[in-house]
Design an enzyme around this catalytic site. Sequence first.
Site, PDB file in Angstrom:
ATOM      1  N   GLY A  30       0.854  -1.186   0.000  1.00 31.05           N
ATOM      2  CA  GLY A  30       0.000   0.000   0.000  1.00 31.05           C
ATOM      3  C   GLY A  30       0.887   1.231   0.000  1.00 31.05           C
ATOM      4  O   GLY A  30       1.627   1.470   0.956  1.00 31.05           O
TER       5      GLY A  30
ATOM      6  N   ASN B 166     -12.427  -4.049   1.907  1.00 30.99           N
ATOM      7  CA  ASN B 166     -11.097  -4.299   2.461  1.00 30.99           C
ATOM      8  C   ASN B 166     -10.842  -5.776   2.732  1.00 30.99           C
ATOM      9  O   ASN B 166      -9.694  -6.231   2.687  1.00 30.99           O
ATOM     10  CB  ASN B 166     -10.865  -3.449   3.706  1.00 30.99           C
TER      11      ASN B 166
ATOM     12  N   ILE C  23      -2.444  -2.826   9.320  1.00 31.01           N
ATOM     13  CA  ILE C  23      -2.979  -1.517   9.707  1.00 31.01           C
ATOM     14  C   ILE C  23      -4.384  -1.314   9.130  1.00 31.01           C
ATOM     15  O   ILE C  23      -5.184  -0.553   9.657  1.00 31.01           O
ATOM     16  CB  ILE C  23      -2.042  -0.380   9.235  1.00 31.01           C
ATOM     17  N   THR C  24      -4.686  -2.034   8.062  1.00 27.21           N
ATOM     18  CA  THR C  24      -5.963  -1.881   7.353  1.00 27.21           C
ATOM     19  C   THR C  24      -7.165  -2.022   8.286  1.00 27.21           C
ATOM     20  O   THR C  24      -7.231  -2.951   9.089  1.00 27.21           O
ATOM     21  CB  THR C  24      -6.059  -2.939   6.236  1.00 27.21           C
TER      22      THR C  24
ATOM     23  N   ARG D 129      -2.355   8.413  21.269  1.00 28.99           N
ATOM     24  CA  ARG D 129      -3.333   9.513  21.325  1.00 28.99           C
ATOM     25  C   ARG D 129      -3.705   9.811  22.771  1.00 28.99           C
ATOM     26  O   ARG D 129      -3.751  10.977  23.188  1.00 28.99           O
ATOM     27  CB  ARG D 129      -4.578   9.132  20.514  1.00 28.99           C
TER      28      ARG D 129
ATOM     29  N   HIS E 173     -10.229  -1.939  18.070  1.00 29.07           N
ATOM     30  CA  HIS E 173      -9.845  -0.624  17.542  1.00 29.07           C
ATOM     31  C   HIS E 173     -11.095   0.021  16.959  1.00 29.07           C
ATOM     32  O   HIS E 173     -11.335   0.002  15.764  1.00 29.07           O
ATOM     33  CB  HIS E 173      -8.779  -0.801  16.461  1.00 29.07           C
TER      34      HIS E 173
END
Length: 319
Positions: free
Chosen positions: A10, A98, A121-122, A154, A178
Site C-alpha cells: 500500500g 477491504n 494496519i488496514t 493519542r 480498535h
Amino acid sequence: MARKKIALVGAGQIGGTLALLAGQKELGDIVLLDIPDAEGVAKGKALDIAEASPVEGFDAGYTGTSNYADLAGADVVIVTAGVPRKPGMSRDDLVGINARIIKAVGEGIRTHAPDAFVIVITNPLDAMVGLMQQVTGFDPAKVVGMAGVLDSARFRWFLAEEFKVSVEDVTAFVLGGHGDTMVPSVRYSTVAGIPLPDLVKMGWTTQEKLDQIVQRTRDGGAEIVGLLKTGSAFYAPAASAIAMAESYLKDKKRVMPCAARLTGQYGVDGLYIGVPVVIGAGGVEKIVEIELNAEEQAMFDKSVAAVKSLVEVTAKVAG
C-alpha cells in the site's frame, strides 16, 4: 551483515510515511508495493524518498513495484492496503471491500514472504488482522494488528496536554477493539509512575476531565478524519507500526498494546483483540494479562462482542 528487508503493501499516505520513517531509522531496505494501476505512485514515492536520503543522511535501498515477487525475503511486511475512511463512514463500513483486498494481499505474502512478521494496519483492524492470519496460515505470533500503540499514543498526548508534562513521562494503555468500544485504561495509566486516579486526588485534574479525554481517545481517528476531510490519519499510525517493526527487528522486547490472537487470556479464545504484548524476535512473545476490575471487564467484554460481530460479518463477506 546483510540489511533487513521491510515490505510495505500500500503506497498511500501511510505507506509513504512508513517508507520514510523506516529509512530514517535505518531499519533496512524498503520495498513499496501497490496495485498495477498505482505502480507509478509506488515507484515515485520510493524514488522521492531515496533522493531525500543524502540530505537526511541515511542509507537504505528503495524499490517501488506492483509485483509480489519483490517481497521475497522480507523480514517484516506492513499492510496498509485498503480503502481509507471518509467523513461519516465507520470503520465497519469498510469491511466488504477491504476484506477482498486483505485476502489478495495475504495470498501474496504467503507465497513470497513466508518467514515475515506481518503488521496489519488496514481497517476494520481487528477483523482484518484475523483474516490475514487465516489466509496466510502463519503462526499467530507472526501476525499482529497495529491499533493499541496508536490509540495509546493519542491517549498519552491528550494526557500530556492536560497535565502540561512531557509525553515521555506518560504511560497509557488502551485495550479492546480498535473502534468505538475501545477501553482506555485509566487505572493502568500513569504520569512518572503516578496512576491517574491518584492525580485526580492530588488536584491535577478532575474525573470529568479524565472522562472527556477517554472519550476523545475513542473518537481520535474520527476527529482526524473530520479535520482532513480527504482521508484518515497517517503520521501517527505509521510511527506506531514502525515502533512495532523496530521492536521485532532489534529484539527489543517492548511491551506494547497490539491486536494479538488470544488463546484463553482475558476469557477470549481464537480472536484478535487489543491487549499488552511483548514484541521481540519471536514476534508476539508474550501476552500480558492484567487484572481488570468489574467495570473494566464489562467494557472489555462489550468491545470483544463488537469485534466478534465484525469478524462474523467479515467471514460472510470474505467467503
